[in-house]
Design a protein around this motif. Structure first.
Motif, PDB file in Angstrom:
ATOM      1  N   LEU A  37     -75.736  35.524 149.003  1.00  0.00           N
ATOM      2  CA  LEU A  37     -75.262  36.873 149.154  1.00  0.00           C
ATOM      3  C   LEU A  37     -75.467  37.326 150.453  1.00  0.00           C
ATOM      4  O   LEU A  37     -76.513  36.905 151.359  1.00  0.00           O
ATOM      5  CB  LEU A  37     -75.911  37.627 148.098  1.00  0.00           C
ATOM      6  N   LEU A  38     -74.917  38.522 150.696  1.00  0.00           N
ATOM      7  CA  LEU A  38     -75.103  39.426 151.783  1.00  0.00           C
ATOM      8  C   LEU A  38     -75.835  40.560 151.246  1.00  0.00           C
ATOM      9  O   LEU A  38     -75.516  41.261 150.245  1.00  0.00           O
ATOM     10  CB  LEU A  38     -73.939  39.993 152.778  1.00  0.00           C
ATOM     11  N   THR A  39     -77.166  41.081 152.111  1.00  0.00           N
ATOM     12  CA  THR A  39     -77.685  42.128 151.433  1.00  0.00           C
ATOM     13  C   THR A  39     -77.203  43.331 152.348  1.00  0.00           C
ATOM     14  O   THR A  39     -76.072  43.298 152.900  1.00  0.00           O
ATOM     15  CB  THR A  39     -79.343  41.974 151.947  1.00  0.00           C
ATOM     16  N   LEU A  40     -77.712  44.666 151.756  1.00  0.00           N
ATOM     17  CA  LEU A  40     -77.124  46.036 152.295  1.00  0.00           C
ATOM     18  C   LEU A  40     -78.030  46.696 153.091  1.00  0.00           C
ATOM     19  O   LEU A  40     -79.196  46.839 152.868  1.00  0.00           O
ATOM     20  CB  LEU A  40     -76.520  46.674 151.137  1.00  0.00           C
ATOM     21  N   PRO A  41     -77.721  47.322 154.093  1.00  0.00           N
ATOM     22  CA  PRO A  41     -78.569  48.405 154.695  1.00  0.00           C
ATOM     23  C   PRO A  41     -78.998  49.558 153.821  1.00  0.00           C
ATOM     24  O   PRO A  41     -78.156  49.864 152.759  1.00  0.00           O
ATOM     25  CB  PRO A  41     -77.528  49.131 155.930  1.00  0.00           C
ATOM     26  N   GLN A  42     -79.811  50.384 154.188  1.00  0.00           N
ATOM     27  CA  GLN A  42     -80.285  51.303 153.429  1.00  0.00           C
ATOM     28  C   GLN A  42     -79.400  52.456 152.763  1.00  0.00           C
ATOM     29  O   GLN A  42     -79.431  52.797 151.725  1.00  0.00           O
ATOM     30  CB  GLN A  42     -81.608  52.042 153.788  1.00  0.00           C
ATOM     31  N   ASP A  43     -78.319  52.742 153.591  1.00  0.00           N
ATOM     32  CA  ASP A  43     -77.351  53.808 153.166  1.00  0.00           C
ATOM     33  C   ASP A  43     -76.605  53.446 152.066  1.00  0.00           C
ATOM     34  O   ASP A  43     -76.282  53.855 151.304  1.00  0.00           O
ATOM     35  CB  ASP A  43     -76.805  54.674 154.418  1.00  0.00           C
ATOM     36  N   VAL A  44     -76.160  52.050 152.409  1.00  0.00           N
ATOM     37  CA  VAL A  44     -75.089  51.561 151.251  1.00  0.00           C
ATOM     38  C   VAL A  44     -75.944  51.048 149.949  1.00  0.00           C
ATOM     39  O   VAL A  44     -75.604  51.353 148.899  1.00  0.00           O
ATOM     40  CB  VAL A  44     -74.329  50.196 151.948  1.00  0.00           C
ATOM     41  N   TYR A  45     -77.226  50.713 150.127  1.00  0.00           N
ATOM     42  CA  TYR A  45     -78.023  50.263 148.939  1.00  0.00           C
ATOM     43  C   TYR A  45     -78.105  51.622 148.205  1.00  0.00           C
ATOM     44  O   TYR A  45     -78.133  51.537 147.116  1.00  0.00           O
ATOM     45  CB  TYR A  45     -79.397  49.841 149.824  1.00  0.00           C
ATOM     46  N   ASN A  46     -78.565  52.629 149.011  1.00  0.00           N
ATOM     47  CA  ASN A  46     -78.904  53.967 148.058  1.00  0.00           C
ATOM     48  C   ASN A  46     -77.790  54.286 147.481  1.00  0.00           C
ATOM     49  O   ASN A  46     -77.637  54.875 146.496  1.00  0.00           O
ATOM     50  CB  ASN A  46     -79.466  54.862 149.262  1.00  0.00           C
ATOM     51  N   GLN A  47     -76.275  54.423 148.016  1.00  0.00           N
ATOM     52  CA  GLN A  47     -75.340  54.655 147.421  1.00  0.00           C
ATOM     53  C   GLN A  47     -75.075  53.908 146.011  1.00  0.00           C
ATOM     54  O   GLN A  47     -74.535  54.519 145.072  1.00  0.00           O
ATOM     55  CB  GLN A  47     -74.063  54.668 148.253  1.00  0.00           C
ATOM     56  N   ALA A  48     -75.343  52.694 146.096  1.00  0.00           N
ATOM     57  CA  ALA A  48     -75.029  51.703 145.064  1.00  0.00           C
ATOM     58  C   ALA A  48     -75.912  51.936 143.977  1.00  0.00           C
ATOM     59  O   ALA A  48     -75.508  52.239 142.683  1.00  0.00           O
ATOM     60  CB  ALA A  48     -75.088  50.189 145.625  1.00  0.00           C
ATOM     61  N   VAL A  49     -77.236  52.433 144.117  1.00  0.00           N
ATOM     62  CA  VAL A  49     -78.340  52.664 143.269  1.00  0.00           C
ATOM     63  C   VAL A  49     -77.839  53.867 142.651  1.00  0.00           C
ATOM     64  O   VAL A  49     -77.942  54.123 141.444  1.00  0.00           O
ATOM     65  CB  VAL A  49     -79.637  52.738 143.799  1.00  0.00           C
ATOM     66  N   ALA A  50     -77.511  55.011 143.504  1.00  0.00           N
ATOM     67  CA  ALA A  50     -77.172  56.397 143.029  1.00  0.00           C
ATOM     68  C   ALA A  50     -75.911  56.105 141.859  1.00  0.00           C
ATOM     69  O   ALA A  50     -75.935  56.967 140.783  1.00  0.00           O
ATOM     70  CB  ALA A  50     -76.759  57.372 144.078  1.00  0.00           C
ATOM     71  N   LEU A  51     -74.772  55.395 142.168  1.00  0.00           N
ATOM     72  CA  LEU A  51     -73.627  55.177 141.422  1.00  0.00           C
ATOM     73  C   LEU A  51     -74.098  54.801 140.161  1.00  0.00           C
ATOM     74  O   LEU A  51     -73.490  55.017 139.366  1.00  0.00           O
ATOM     75  CB  LEU A  51     -72.603  54.581 142.425  1.00  0.00           C
ATOM     76  N   ASN A  52     -74.698  53.752 140.324  1.00  0.00           N
ATOM     77  CA  ASN A  52     -75.065  52.830 139.220  1.00  0.00           C
ATOM     78  C   ASN A  52     -76.198  53.536 138.116  1.00  0.00           C
ATOM     79  O   ASN A  52     -75.940  53.544 136.904  1.00  0.00           O
ATOM     80  CB  ASN A  52     -76.045  51.689 139.619  1.00  0.00           C
TER      81      ASN A  52
END
Length: 245
Positions: free
Chosen positions: A48-63
């Motif tokens: 897999l490809l990991t995510l930068p902090q801004d995209v990571y944070n958006q994914a966590v917030a949406l989840n």
């Protein structure tokens, strides 16, 4: 653990000591090889490809919003990282060091490429739907996806078991969906069928409509690393096995 029990005093055979020794040696070699084969551990992996902090944070917030609507979902966190899958497969655990070697250098093909989270994906025609953050199918991403499939082909196996996954903390079994998805990733979900995305979970469509309007943000980004994880339930990335430097 395999045990070899050879009791010659139960066998009424007149053989010399040399022949006995040859028979014992043959049995030990044969049964040890057989036992070793049975002990091979098959694991489910995700490149897999990991995510930068801004995209990571958006994914966590949406989840988190999805979980508030439907708690029967996976939780994105440090033990279940949001990510972009390139391939999922079953492999022998003993092959992991060799897999790490063939993955070396692949990150260089994507590290300077700009990727795009371009939409919130879900089925608007259903009352509830699985949702994900869709990733644009750029040429560099597609080339990497296809390259990873090719180099993992010699290691890929047709099936695994419950023990192939990082187990659920509550003791519940790995779900049937995951079992069906992983062995068919290449045949059913790759190449022209490849849908790069960041999974978020299942929620009411009305909730997802609101998230799309008020919380989802299209975002350009660069992937920080290429990584190899052992999978958990629902295809979550649970155990880090290797990461590009």
């Amino acid at each position: 653990m395999c045990h070899i029990l050879v009791i010659f005093d139960r066998i009424n055979l007149r053989v010399n000591m040399k022949l006995k020794y040859l028979i014992i040696s043959f049995l030990i070699l044969t049964l040890t090889y057989s036992c070793g084969q049975k002990q091979e551990n098959v694991i489910a992996i995700d490149v897999l490809l990991t995510l930068p902090q801004d995209v990571y944070n958006q994914a966590v917030a949406l989840n988190k919003s999805v979980l508030e609507n439907n708690p029967n979902n996976f939780t994105l966190d440090a033990q279940h990282i949001p990510h972009i899958t390139l391939i999922q497969a079953y492999v022998n655990e003993s092959d992991v060091p060799e897999i790490e070697k063939v993955l070396e250098g692949l990150y260089e093909t994507i590290e300077n490429e700009t990727l795009l989270v371009d939409k919130l994906q879900y089925n608007k025609g259903q009352e509830a739907s699985f949702a994900s953050m869709g990733i644009e199918k750029s040429e560099p991403l597609m080339r990497l996806h296809e390259k990873v499939i090719k180099i993992l082909e010699p290691f890929s196996l047709s099936n695994g078991s419950q023990a192939s996954y990082v187990q659920n903390e509550d003791g519940t079994p790995i779900d049937d969906f995951t079992f069906a998805y992983v062995p068919k990733f290449v045949s059913d979900h790759s190449y022209e069928n490849y849908n790069p995305h960041i999974s978020l979970g299942v929620a009411d469509t009305s909730v997802l409509d609101s998230l799309e309007t008020h919380k989802f943000r299209p975002t350009k980004f660069m992937a920080p690393t290429l990584a190899l994880y052992q999978l958990g339930n629902y295809g979550t990335a649970r155990k880090l096995l290797w990461e590009s430097k």
